[in-house]
Design a protein around this motif. Structure first.
Motif, PDB file in Angstrom:
ATOM      1  N   ARG A  14      39.142  36.007  43.817  1.00 30.02           N
ATOM      2  CA  ARG A  14      38.316  36.230  42.975  1.00 30.02           C
ATOM      3  C   ARG A  14      38.372  37.819  42.298  1.00 30.02           C
ATOM      4  N   ARG A  15      38.766  38.900  43.124  1.00 26.38           N
ATOM      5  CA  ARG A  15      38.853  40.065  42.565  1.00 26.38           C
ATOM      6  C   ARG A  15      40.084  39.992  41.648  1.00 26.38           C
ATOM      7  N   ALA A  16      41.167  39.446  41.907  1.00 30.17           N
ATOM      8  CA  ALA A  16      42.437  39.427  41.315  1.00 30.17           C
ATOM      9  C   ALA A  16      42.277  38.764  40.000  1.00 30.17           C
ATOM     10  N   ASP A  17      41.587  37.650  40.028  1.00 31.51           N
ATOM     11  CA  ASP A  17      41.174  37.070  38.802  1.00 31.51           C
ATOM     12  C   ASP A  17      40.359  38.108  37.898  1.00 31.51           C
ATOM     13  N   ALA A  18      39.213  38.741  38.578  1.00 31.90           N
ATOM     14  CA  ALA A  18      38.533  39.537  37.700  1.00 31.90           C
ATOM     15  C   ALA A  18      39.314  40.840  37.021  1.00 31.90           C
ATOM     16  N   ALA A  19      40.494  41.093  37.890  1.00 29.21           N
ATOM     17  CA  ALA A  19      41.221  42.367  37.125  1.00 29.21           C
ATOM     18  C   ALA A  19      42.120  41.800  36.208  1.00 29.21           C
ATOM     19  N   ARG A  20      42.616  40.593  36.289  1.00 32.54           N
ATOM     20  CA  ARG A  20      43.385  40.017  35.221  1.00 32.54           C
ATOM     21  C   ARG A  20      42.652  39.709  34.029  1.00 32.54           C
ATOM     22  N   ASN A  21      41.461  39.395  34.134  1.00 31.81           N
ATOM     23  CA  ASN A  21      40.697  39.035  33.009  1.00 31.81           C
ATOM     24  C   ASN A  21      40.534  40.297  32.265  1.00 31.81           C
ATOM     25  N   ARG A  58      30.539  40.553  31.349  1.00 34.04           N
ATOM     26  CA  ARG A  58      30.380  40.834  32.709  1.00 34.04           C
ATOM     27  C   ARG A  58      31.415  42.232  33.041  1.00 34.04           C
ATOM     28  N   HIS A  59      32.536  42.453  32.439  1.00 32.37           N
ATOM     29  CA  HIS A  59      33.218  43.681  32.503  1.00 32.37           C
ATOM     30  C   HIS A  59      32.630  44.596  31.797  1.00 32.37           C
ATOM     31  N   PHE A  60      32.499  44.430  30.355  1.00 32.89           N
ATOM     32  CA  PHE A  60      32.030  45.300  29.612  1.00 32.89           C
ATOM     33  C   PHE A  60      30.576  45.055  28.908  1.00 32.89           C
ATOM     34  N   PRO A  61      29.644  45.505  29.440  1.00 33.69           N
ATOM     35  CA  PRO A  61      28.224  45.020  28.929  1.00 33.69           C
ATOM     36  C   PRO A  61      27.797  45.404  27.460  1.00 33.69           C
ATOM     37  N   HIS A  62      28.677  46.394  26.838  1.00 37.05           N
ATOM     38  CA  HIS A  62      28.576  46.473  25.296  1.00 37.05           C
ATOM     39  C   HIS A  62      29.884  47.036  24.745  1.00 37.05           C
ATOM     40  N   LYS A  63      29.800  47.071  23.511  1.00 36.29           N
ATOM     41  CA  LYS A  63      31.137  47.347  22.727  1.00 36.29           C
ATOM     42  C   LYS A  63      31.695  48.830  23.218  1.00 36.29           C
TER      43      LYS A  63
END
Length: 215
Positions: A14-21, A58-63
């Protein structure tokens, strides 16, 4: 111990997928900003990355968070090694020229991402400006750059050169013509005395930050 072991196994993919995303989103942001300009919507970036908008948030809450991460990644990858090499160059003027050229090359490539947040671009460019200051001082001590250039002068010169990019073909490197002209003005030999300025420091990032290029 066994309980911890059971839980950490599935967490890793899951962490690897999140990093790839996150990596895909940063790549997509730079590409979409380049294609659509600094006002490109976040959903277009998510689509380009092949993820949902919720994943982006989830990764970047705003621009601003996305722009900051994209800029820091670009500067770190493209300028980090150049800064190191320039600061260790035995010829400080050559190191200065190399860093200025690499900086403008990055600005030309990332101009739309930089324009997405001019004030933030000034903030993340601080390490580059600091290295330019160090190299300028070293070159002055070596006698290869005129002694009356100041840190403020160098910041404003970089601002002028980056703003030239908005008037030129995005696919070309015509801006190097003006870099060469400016570098000739750094030569100590035959230099005319410079008038004094009313301030010795930049009073705001809007006045003399180097990266924010404006249309």
């Amino acid at each position: 111990m066994y309980g911890v072991g059971v839980q950490t196994g599935p967490e890793r993919p899951r962490r690897a997928d999140a990093a790839r995303n996150a990596e895909r989103l940063l790549d997509a942001a730079r590409e979409v900003f380049a294609e659509q300009g600094p006002d490109a919507p976040l959903d277009a970036i998510a689509r380009h990355a092949g993820v949902g908008v919720r994943t982006l948030y989830r990764h970047f809450p705003h621009k601003e968070a996305l722009v900051r991460a994209a800029l820091e990644r670009g500067i770190g990858e493209q300028l980090g090694p150049v800064i190191t090499d320039a600061l260790t160059d035995e010829d400080p003027r050559r190191g200065l020229v190399t860093l200025m050229d690499a900086t403008l090359t990055l600005v030309a490539r990332e101009r739309s991402t930089l324009a997405a947040s001019a004030s933030m671009a000034a903030e993340v460019s601080a390490p580059v400006l600091e290295a330019i200051d160090v190299l300028t001082e070293r070159a002055q001590r070596a006698g290869s750059v005129r002694a009356d250039l100041t840190s403020t002068d160098m910041q404003r010169i970089m601002a002028m050169l980056t703003n030239v990019l908005w008037t030129m073909d995005e696919q070309g490197a015509g801006w190097r013509r003006y870099l060469v002209l400016m570098l000739d003005a750094f030569d100590p030999e035959g230099a005319s005395p410079l008038p004094t300025t009313s301030t010795s420091k930049c009073q705001s990032t809007d006045n003399c930050a180097s990266f924010p290029a404006r249309k």
